[in-house]
Design a protein around this motif. Structure first.
Motif, short mmCIF file in Angstrom:
data_model
loop_
_atom_site.label_atom_id
_atom_site.label_comp_id
_atom_site.label_asym_id
_atom_site.label_seq_id
_atom_site.Cartn_x
_atom_site.Cartn_y
_atom_site.Cartn_z
N LEU A 67 0.82 -1.21 0.00
CA LEU A 67 0.00 0.00 0.00
C LEU A 67 0.86 1.26 0.00
O LEU A 67 0.34 2.37 -0.10
N GLY A 68 2.17 1.09 0.14
CA GLY A 68 3.06 2.24 0.18
C GLY A 68 3.14 2.84 1.57
O GLY A 68 3.60 3.97 1.75
N LEU A 69 2.66 2.10 2.58
CA LEU A 69 2.62 2.65 3.93
C LEU A 69 3.61 1.95 4.85
O LEU A 69 3.62 2.18 6.04
N GLY A 70 4.44 1.07 4.28
CA GLY A 70 5.37 0.32 5.12
C GLY A 70 6.80 0.70 4.80
O GLY A 70 7.18 1.86 4.95
N VAL A 71 7.57 -0.31 4.35
CA VAL A 71 8.95 -0.06 3.96
C VAL A 71 8.94 0.95 2.80
O VAL A 71 8.21 0.79 1.84
N GLN A 72 9.76 2.00 2.93
CA GLN A 72 9.70 3.07 1.95
C GLN A 72 10.75 2.88 0.86
O GLN A 72 11.85 2.40 1.13
N LEU B 239 -9.42 5.07 3.56
CA LEU B 239 -8.42 4.97 4.62
C LEU B 239 -7.02 5.24 4.07
O LEU B 239 -6.26 6.03 4.61
N VAL B 240 -6.70 4.58 2.97
CA VAL B 240 -5.35 4.70 2.42
C VAL B 240 -5.11 6.11 1.90
O VAL B 240 -4.07 6.72 2.18
N GLU B 241 -6.09 6.64 1.18
CA GLU B 241 -5.93 8.00 0.63
C GLU B 241 -5.75 9.02 1.74
O GLU B 241 -4.87 9.88 1.68
N SER B 242 -6.60 8.92 2.78
CA SER B 242 -6.53 9.93 3.83
C SER B 242 -5.23 9.80 4.60
O SER B 242 -4.60 10.80 4.97
N PHE B 243 -4.77 8.54 4.79
CA PHE B 243 -3.52 8.40 5.53
C PHE B 243 -2.35 8.92 4.69
O PHE B 243 -1.41 9.52 5.22
N ALA B 244 -2.43 8.71 3.37
CA ALA B 244 -1.33 9.14 2.50
C ALA B 244 -1.12 10.65 2.60
O ALA B 244 0.00 11.13 2.52
#
Lengths: 318, 350, 321
Positions: free
Chosen positions: A243-248, C271-276
């Motif tokens: 999701l692009g929210l972990g390892v950058q 969720l993903v968009e807002s967190f981004a």
């Protein structure tokens, strides 16, 4: 197994552990999963040294299909996927391992504390908190935790906690309830055993009972769960990084490799998807299998429940 | 301990033809892919109105025998037999559908654990009604509840207002009575198979249930096969006894002979292990060793390992058949009972 | 039944309160000053101070918590940093899409997973059973976003034009097309759970089949088919239903990745968009919403369990009289 009837409980367990590996190896499925575990361990340990290219080096042949030089092809920036895969595997496995250690330690501690005082406020407070963690969607809870924890540089003494460790800890947090529940249930079951009553009747203190007697006896279900937990931790890391929210980026893990692959799937760059996918799926499969086999071999509760049920029925005769 | 008085029992031997005859029964289970024989070379006859006891330790195959006779086992379990004849019909020649109608119709079974014998999510009434729907074509649907109340009354339970209750709302003893009523609901019932029916009940309830079974036998001329490992129940209930060991028959005897003149060493050792029987004051006998594994390869007698009265090598090398004991109706699978083997031993001694 | 519902709802109160405490803590720990974000970077200090006062950010923490909690209970989940719209509006827009996806996935799990488990149990240790068990374990092991990527690869590159693999058609526009657009995502979302349910159904069936009451039904001469479908399945499905309930919660959470792969504008995507963009009020608001739904779904499952299981239903009624 030759243990005499007079051998005390703990040494029976120890004897179990010594021959555990040999007994696992005796089964075909266990053998397969043990080999799998070995392969992954080897990749994590020596993989990066085998990488033919610098994983970050940009090449002039982007999105090339697998060939003799690029075994897994190249990505959109021309980087060698095989080299990135080897480096990424180490990160993924490391994150999974750290997360499980963190969850195992914290979870079993909380679970034991709750189980020792079952029905009391401490028990319900701990277990309700576990319910709450389970209720939040974990794939977002992980990045929220890293996002909040990562605001300032975290340090334990001289050690600065890097982003990879941070992700591992966040994944560990969402795994804590699983271990806490199992530890609590095991403690509750063990507390009813006669030997705990015996230690108590000798005036043993509950803390001593916990550390010296309970822990060895509830270890088996926790070890089993650790195998399942490792499978889960790795797939959570992959999902979060995907999701692009972990390892950058530019760091690599199975999840970021798949995230890179996403846009190019419909262009037919199958090699970007297939190899990391297989790595994640086989990892999860191998550790699920291992967990199953471990449970069969050493979870005394899974075994004794059937045995006890049987003997209690037979023994009800008089 | 109940006193034994041979003459207060009916003499079913005189009433001719047996109602159930099983010969050459062999039941195999599968354990981790390997076939394990649970019952071998088993034979049994039951005459009308007779109660035959089936005795043995846990795991000796008693319950398996009952389930095999009734045709309840499903693959991978495998049942073979030379004959299983119920009232002149060989059950093995029946189609699956006909065999199903025999179950609960002409032959019923009650179980050890009454609470588990009922489906926990259904009311007692609905479980009883389904038995009537299967085996009482003489009744109309509207008559079911009256008949259920009548049947329950026969087993000493006032069922009024309780048909809508669930199994867990009854006591163990009540449930076993209800189970008996269900099992005996068919008018064609000839044989009742009882698998340790009183094992999970406490002593006073046990006496009541046994009394009920005796009453049913007298009223309806039912035959019963009573599985138990409790010899006092055998003494109280049975006319004849089959003793099993490791899946095989070791002795068949009239109950009086069994207690007075047991032939097989296993039977003798079993009797010695009963507190207070028959040698008061002595130390209680404990049988040594354990039952051999069912899949063990044993050349000689299966009991040889634990036997106190072996007569020689023959016990370890030759498997005994069921020999007729001299002067008795008893048969026993022991070389000591075989006149030929005993004679041979005489000869070698002299 | 009423008493049971009340008791179960009452027991959920501490969990709900704890959820709110955790959510509030996360919100306050999250980087970004809400007042600064609302008035903008260039606003004069007086405006900022006024905004702080308006938003009661100067009050003690526990006062802030209770006024925030009061807002929550009234259905006000806060305001987005990015577009200044109420979080509830955003949820209202996205929720139906995710529900459509989750319901399809749940149907898929039930329709495929339960029969597979039953067949596996009835053919225990035969070849069919072995194949189903291997397939289930394989299914459990493949994370849903991997399944999703492969589906996109298959239907986007190898066999394009058969099924839509990107985007979403609202159900109001075209019902069939809308269902088609969520079919592949639902399959991806369901795939790992199908294996889980098949395994669970199998072991539960085997457990029930070995019960005495199944033997007793056989001894009564009940038809084998009736024994399996009436006597066994109902009791065997009790634990399966519990797990399906818990999975409903996971489906909401799991939709995060699947919605991302297939470009479905549901709650997970929100969720993903807002967190981004670090729009924490939206992220945490939605998370809390999902957590509360999760708790209530579990209550409903428990109550359903009671409806099926007479011991609980009748026990409750007679125990309290």
């Amino acid at each position: 197994m030759t243990t005499t009837a007079t051998t005390e409980k703990f040494s029976v367990h120890r004897a179990d552990e010594v021959s555990l590996l040999r007994r696992l190896a005796a089964r075909k499925i266990s053998m397969v999963s043990l080999i799998g575990v070995g392969v992954y361990l080897a990749i994590a340990l020596v993989g990066p040294f085998l990488a033919p290219f610098d994983p970050a080096a940009l090449g002039d042949d982007p999105l090339a299909a697998p060939s003799g030089t690029h075994w897994m092809g190249t990505d959109s920036a021309g980087r060698d996927v095989f080299s990135r895969f080897l480096y990424g595997s180490r990160v993924s496995i490391l994150v999974g391992f750290l997360a499980v250690v963190f969850a195992l330690v914290l979870g079993s501690l909380l679970g034991m504390l709750a189980g020792m005082k079952s029905g009391k406020l401490r028990d319900s407070a701990i277990m309700r908190l576990m319910d709450v963690i389970l209720a939040f969607p974990l794939l977002v809870l992980v990045p929220v935790i890293t996002g909040i924890l990562g605001q300032r540089d975290l340090a334990v003494g001289p050690l600065v906690i890097g982003p990879v460790v941070l992700i591992a800890m966040a994944i560990g947090v969402v795994l804590v309830p699983v271990f806490a529940r199992i530890a609590r249930a095991s403690v509750l079951a063990e507390m009813r055993e006669d030997y705990v009553t015996a230690v108590r009747s000798f005036g043993g203190r509950s803390r001593d009972i916990l550390l010296r007697n309970l822990l060895p006896n509830i270890a088996a279900p926790l070890v089993v769960q650790a195998a399942f937990g490792l499978a889960m931790a790795v797939s959570v890391e992959a999902a979060v990084s995907f999701l692009g929210l972990g390892v950058q980026p530019p760091g690599a893990s199975w999840g970021t490799l798949l995230a890179d692959a996403r846009q190019y799937v419909t262009l037919g760059a199958w090699w970007l998807v297939v190899f990391p996918s297989i790595a994640v799926a086989v990892f999860v499969l191998v550790f699920n299998l291992l967990g199953d086999q471990l449970r069969d071999e050493l979870d005394p509760r899974a075994k004794t429940t059937t045995r006890k049920r049987k003997t209690s029925r037979e023994g009800a005769s008089k | 301990m109940t006193t034994l008085e041979a003459d207060d029992r009916p003499a079913p031997q005189d009433r001719g033809e047996e109602v159930l005859r099983v010969t050459g029964l062999r039941t195999t289970y599968e354990f981790r892919g390997v076939p394990v024989p649970a019952v071998q070379e088993f034979s049994l006859t039951v005459r009308p109105g007779e109660i035959v006891g089936l005795v043995g330790e846990s795991g000796s195959g008693k319950s398996t025998v009952l389930k095999s006779i009734l045709g309840m086992l499903r693959p991978p379990a495998e049942v073979e037999a030379d004959e299983i004849v119920l009232a002149g019909r060989d059950l093995r020649s029946l189609s699956a559908e006909e065999a199903r109608r025999v179950r609960g119709g002409e032959m019923s079974m009650i179980f050890q654990d009454p609470i588990n014998s009922f489906n926990p999510s259904w009311t007692i009434g609905s479980q009883f009604r389904r038995m009537l729907a299967l085996h009482r074509p003489d009744l109309r649907r509207s008559e079911y509840d009256d008949e259920i109340l009548r049947l329950l009354k026969e087993v000493g339970i006032d069922g009024r207002g309780k048909l809508g209750s669930y199994p867990f709302q009854f006591s163990q003893g009540q449930l076993q009575r209800i189970m008996i009523a269900v099992a005996c609901a068919s008018r064609d019932l000839k044989v009742l198979l009882a698998d340790e029916p009183t094992t999970s009940l406490d002593v006073t309830i046990e006496a009541q249930v046994l009394e009920l079974l005796r009453k049913l036998r007298a009223q309806r001329d039912l035959s019963m096969v009573l599985v138990t490992h409790d010899l006092s129940v055998v003494a109280e209930m049975c006319d004849r006894v089959v003793v099993m060991y490791a899946g095989r028959v070791v002795e068949v005897a009239d109950v009086y002979d069994l207690f007075e003149r047991p032939q097989h060493p296993y039977t003798q050792q079993l009797l010695k292990a009963i507190p207070g029987f028959p040698h008061d004051g002595e130390r209680l006998y404990a049988m040594r060793g354990a039952v051999p594994r069912l899949d063990a390869e044993i050349q000689g007698c299966w009991f040889a390992d634990r036997c106190d009265s072996k007569i020689g090598d023959i016990c370890d090398t030759t498997r005994p058949e069921l020999y007729q004991a001299p002067d008795l109706g008893t048969v026993a699978a022991c070389h000591r009972v075989d006149p030929a083997a005993a004679a041979a031993k005489e000869r070698s001694n002299s | 039944m009423l008493k049971m519902t009340a008791a179960r709802l009452g027991s959920a109160v501490p969990v709900l309160l704890l959820i709110s405490v955790v959510a509030f803590t996360l919100l306050r720990l999250a980087p970004g000053d809400p007042a600064l974000l609302s008035v903008g970077m260039e606003a004069p200090p007086e405006a900022l101070a006024k905004a702080r006062a308006d938003m009661r950010l100067d009050d003690p923490m526990w006062v802030q918590y209770f006024s925030w909690l009061a807002d929550m209970v009234r259905g006000d989940l806060g305001t987005s940093y990015s577009d200044k719209a109420p979080v509830t509006d955003a949820i209202g827009d996205r929720l139906p899409i995710t529900v459509q996806l989750a319901v399809m996935a749940l149907l898929f799990i039930g329709i495929v997973g339960i029969p597979l488990g039953v067949i596996s149990a009835l053919r225990a240790n035969k070849l069919t059973d072995q194949l189903i068990r291997i397939a289930s374990l394989g299914g459990i092991s493949v994370p849903n976003f991997v399944v999703a990527l492969f589906l996109v690869l298959i239907f986007g590159w190898w066999f394009p034009g058969i099924m839509p693999y990107q985007g979403f058609t609202p159900i109001g526009e075209d019902v069939v097309e809308s269902l088609r657009s969520t079919l592949l995502p639902a399959v991806a979302l369901a795939a790992p759970q199908v294996g889980l349910v098949a395994r669970l159904t199998r072991s539960s069936m085997l457990e029930v089949l070995s019960q005495d009451y199944v033997s007793a039904a056989r001894a009564m001469g009940v038809r084998e088919r009736v024994i399996i479908w009436k006597d066994t399945l109902r009791n065997a499905l009790l634990p399966v239903i519990t797990v399906l309930g818990v999975q409903t919660g996971f489906l909401l959470g799991g939709s995060v990745v699947v919605e991302t792969v297939f470009g479905i504008p549901g709650l997970g995507r929100l969720l993903v968009e807002s967190f981004a963009i670090r729009d924490y009020p939206v992220t945490i608001g939605v998370m809390m919403f999902i957590a509360v739904v999760f708790v209530f779904v579990n209550i409903v499952v428990d109550l359903l369990y009671g409806v099926i299981n007479p011991r609980i239903r009748v026990g409750y009624a007679s125990g309290k009289e």
